[in-house]
Scaffold this motif. Structure first.
Motif, PDB file in Angstrom:
ATOM      1  N   MET A 179      10.926 -20.903  35.749  1.00  0.00           N
ATOM      2  CA  MET A 179       9.701 -21.475  36.336  1.00  0.00           C
ATOM      3  C   MET A 179       8.847 -20.375  36.982  1.00  0.00           C
ATOM      4  O   MET A 179       7.621 -20.391  36.882  1.00  0.00           O
ATOM      5  N   LYS A 180       9.523 -19.415  37.613  1.00  0.00           N
ATOM      6  CA  LYS A 180       8.777 -18.307  38.237  1.00  0.00           C
ATOM      7  C   LYS A 180       8.051 -17.502  37.165  1.00  0.00           C
ATOM      8  O   LYS A 180       6.922 -17.066  37.370  1.00  0.00           O
ATOM      9  N   GLU A 181       8.721 -17.309  36.031  1.00  0.00           N
ATOM     10  CA  GLU A 181       8.102 -16.570  34.926  1.00  0.00           C
ATOM     11  C   GLU A 181       6.824 -17.283  34.453  1.00  0.00           C
ATOM     12  O   GLU A 181       5.801 -16.665  34.197  1.00  0.00           O
ATOM     13  N   LEU A 182       6.915 -18.606  34.377  1.00  0.00           N
ATOM     14  CA  LEU A 182       5.781 -19.409  33.933  1.00  0.00           C
ATOM     15  C   LEU A 182       4.590 -19.275  34.900  1.00  0.00           C
ATOM     16  O   LEU A 182       3.441 -19.235  34.479  1.00  0.00           O
ATOM     17  N   TYR A 183       4.898 -19.237  36.185  1.00  0.00           N
ATOM     18  CA  TYR A 183       3.835 -19.222  37.204  1.00  0.00           C
ATOM     19  C   TYR A 183       3.393 -17.818  37.612  1.00  0.00           C
ATOM     20  O   TYR A 183       2.404 -17.669  38.344  1.00  0.00           O
ATOM     21  N   GLU A 184       4.111 -16.814  37.142  1.00  0.00           N
ATOM     22  CA  GLU A 184       3.817 -15.439  37.576  1.00  0.00           C
ATOM     23  C   GLU A 184       2.342 -15.058  37.403  1.00  0.00           C
ATOM     24  O   GLU A 184       1.734 -14.468  38.320  1.00  0.00           O
ATOM     25  N   PRO A 185       1.673 -15.415  36.265  1.00  0.00           N
ATOM     26  CA  PRO A 185       0.267 -15.026  36.111  1.00  0.00           C
ATOM     27  C   PRO A 185      -0.662 -15.636  37.162  1.00  0.00           C
ATOM     28  O   PRO A 185      -1.766 -15.145  37.365  1.00  0.00           O
ATOM     29  N   PHE A 186      -0.235 -16.712  37.819  1.00  0.00           N
ATOM     30  CA  PHE A 186      -1.118 -17.412  38.763  1.00  0.00           C
ATOM     31  C   PHE A 186      -0.970 -16.898  40.200  1.00  0.00           C
ATOM     32  O   PHE A 186      -1.704 -17.330  41.069  1.00  0.00           O
TER      33      PHE A 186
END
Ligand SMILES: NC(=O)c1ccc[n+]([C@@H]2O[C@H](COP(=O)([O-])OP(=O)(O)OC[C@H]3O[C@@H](n4cnc5c(N)ncnc54)[C@H](O)[C@@H]3O)[C@@H](O)[C@H]2O)c1
Length: 246
Positions: A179-186
């Motif tokens: 989940m952190k990987e998914l949100y990292e760009p934000f």
């Protein structure tokens, strides 16, 4: 990453589009076939600054699609977000019937490991119940997570692309990492991703809503008082607002 967004309303459409914008493959699913037809023809059902162009660009580049075919969305994806409506019933409780029916459908169409995430605003315990419902329908492995949404209508893209914080509720460190990987760009602005257990995550959203509502009610009361006492509410607001504790 491959994402299925179930419920293409305000939250699902904005969230799904923003995930596509950061390079993910996103399938948005909705039960409303008229809405899906319109989206496929390029008609966007809500107005949010920048959303129209972002949807068209990501559709043209093949990262964003719209369908009523939940089975296809589930089978093609690792992350399954539940973003259906959870309206208040007459007694004030959340009507979770769409969450339960979507959970059953997800379970019926699983074809391998999935992470099922409640994005809708849901009472504490809902994500655990989603897990039970899916488990009744499948023997495929899966995890659940809670990921409440804090965007505001009218500034939804900005709120999602540059959030004040991201709250992730999981009971498994491997899911937290994905989940952190998914949100990292934000969160390149330096704002935090707050990882916590599922129940705390679910309650965080309700607590935030309650706090915001309390502040509005409180200021309305102060405004009434100002009117009765001949004071200026804007001056009072500035006077109390300059205290960092307030
Ligand atoms: N709108 C906001 O500003 C906002 C902000 C934060 C959180 N939320 C929460 O997010 C959730 C979604 O809110 P919203 O404003 O996007 O709602 P919405 O009513 O705009 O959209 C919900 C969508 O879910 C679809 N749907 C319903 N049942 C379905 C099913 N069985 N299968 C597939 N699709 C189905 C509906 O057709 C609709 O398009 C709610 O829990 C809400 O409280 C909303």
């Amino acid at each position: 990453m491959k994402i299925c967004m179930i419920g293409t309303g305000y939250v699902g459409l904005v969230t799904g589009t923003c995930f596509a914008e950061t390079g993910n493959d996103v399938i948005c699913v909705d039960i409303d076939s008229a809405k899906i037809d319109q989206l496929n023809k390029g008609h966007i059902p809500i107005y949010e600054p920048g959303l129209d162009e972002m949807i068209k660009r990501n559709m043209n580049e093949g990262r964003l699609s719209f369908t009523t075919d939940l089975a296809h969305g589930v089978q093609a994806s690792l992350f399954i977000f539940i973003a259906v409506g959870t309206p208040s019933s007459d007694d004030g409780s959340a009507n979770l019937s769409s969450v339960w029916s979507v959970s059953r459908e997800i379970g019926r169409h699983m074809n391998g490991y999935k992470i099922v995430v409640t994005k809708s605003t849901v009472p504490v315990g809902t994500t655990e119940r989603v897990k039970e419902i899916i488990a009744q329908e499948t023997r495929e492995p899966f995890d659940v997570a809670s990921n409440p949404e804090f965007l505001k209508e009218g500034a939804a893209i900005d709120d999602f692309m540059k959030p004040d914080r991201v709250v992730i509720g999981t009971n498994d460190p491997r899911v937290t990492e994905l989940m952190k990987e998914l949100y990292e760009p934000f969160v390149r602005t330096g704002k935090p991703i707050l990882a916590m257990d599922i129940r705390s995550s679910e309650l965080t959203k309700y607590a935030a809503n309650a706090m915001l509502a309390t502040r509005i009610s409180f200021m309305n009361e102060i405004a009434n008082l100002c009117e009765r006492l001949g004071a200026d509410v804007n001056l009072v607001r500035r006077g109390i607002g300059s205290d960092p504790r307030i």
